[in-house]
Design a protein around this motif. Structure first.
Motif, PDB file in Angstrom:
ATOM      1  N   TRP A  44       0.875  -1.164   0.000  1.00 55.44           N
ATOM      2  CA  TRP A  44       0.000   0.000   0.000  1.00 55.44           C
ATOM      3  C   TRP A  44       0.912   1.213   0.000  1.00 55.44           C
ATOM      4  CZ3 TRP A  44      -5.094   0.362  -0.657  1.00 55.44           C
ATOM      5  CH2 TRP A  44      -5.857  -0.785  -0.480  1.00 55.44           C
ATOM      6  N   HIS A  45       0.657   2.172  -0.884  1.00 52.19           N
ATOM      7  CA  HIS A  45       1.453   3.400  -0.927  1.00 52.19           C
ATOM      8  C   HIS A  45       0.549   4.548  -1.366  1.00 52.19           C
ATOM      9  CE1 HIS A  45       4.986   5.888  -1.169  1.00 52.19           C
ATOM     10  NE2 HIS A  45       4.694   6.216  -2.412  1.00 52.19           N
ATOM     11  N   TRP A  79      14.067   7.275  -4.159  1.00 56.63           N
ATOM     12  CA  TRP A  79      12.675   7.497  -3.795  1.00 56.63           C
ATOM     13  C   TRP A  79      12.579   8.511  -2.675  1.00 56.63           C
ATOM     14  CZ3 TRP A  79      11.460   1.594  -3.422  1.00 56.63           C
ATOM     15  CH2 TRP A  79      11.366   1.062  -4.705  1.00 56.63           C
ATOM     16  N   GLN A  83      11.315   2.604   2.084  1.00 54.20           N
ATOM     17  CA  GLN A  83      11.249   1.753   3.278  1.00 54.20           C
ATOM     18  C   GLN A  83      12.673   1.452   3.717  1.00 54.20           C
ATOM     19  OE1 GLN A  83       8.610  -1.691   3.173  1.00 54.20           O
ATOM     20  NE2 GLN A  83      10.197  -2.900   4.149  1.00 54.20           N
TER      21      GLN A  83
END
Length: 107
Positions: A44-45, A79, A83
Motif C-alpha cells: 500500500w502506498h 525514492w 522503506q
C-alpha cells in the motif's frame, strides 16, 4: 548478541541498488551489502494498492552505526520515502562478527 543488524531497503533499478550499497560500504557505514532481485513487492502506498519489481538491498552494520546508515540511505535513495528497516542479528560466527565490527569501525 552480536551487536550487528541487517538494514534493508529496495530500489526500482539494479544500478541504483548497486550505487547505494557501494557508497554505503565505501564510507564504512556498512560492512557489506547484498543485492537481491528482482523481487516482486506487494504494498500500500499513498492510499493505493500496488505491486512492482524491485531490487532488495540488505546491508550489515552495527547498532551504533544504524542512525548514520539510515540518514545516508534517506539522503541518497532515489525514492522520496523509501522503506528502511533493520533487524537484529542474534547469532553469527565469531569471525564474521569480528570482521563486520572491524569493517565499520576502521579508519
Amino acid at each position: 548478541m552480536t551487536g550487528l543488524i541487517q538494514v534493508s531497503t529496495a530500489t526500482e533499478h539494479r544500478d541504483a541498488a548497486v550505487t547505494l550499497a557501494g557508497e554505503a560500504v565505501r564510507l564504512r557505514l556498512a560492512a557489506s551489502a547484498q543485492i537481491i532481485g528482482p523481487v516482486t513487492s506487494v504494498f500500500w502506498h499513498l492510499g493505493e494498492y500496488g505491486t512492482g519489481e524491485e531490487w532488495k538491498t540488505a546491508l550489515i552494520t552495527t547498532k551504533d552505526r544504524y542512525a548514520e546508515l539510515e540518514a545516508f540511505i534517506l539522503a541518497n535513495h532515489p525514492w522520496q520515502n523509501p522503506q528502511v528497516t533493520a533487524v537484529e542479528i542474534v547469532a553469527a560466527s565469531a569471525a564474521c562478527a569480528t570482521w563486520a565490527h572491524s569493517a565499520v569501525n576502521a579508519g
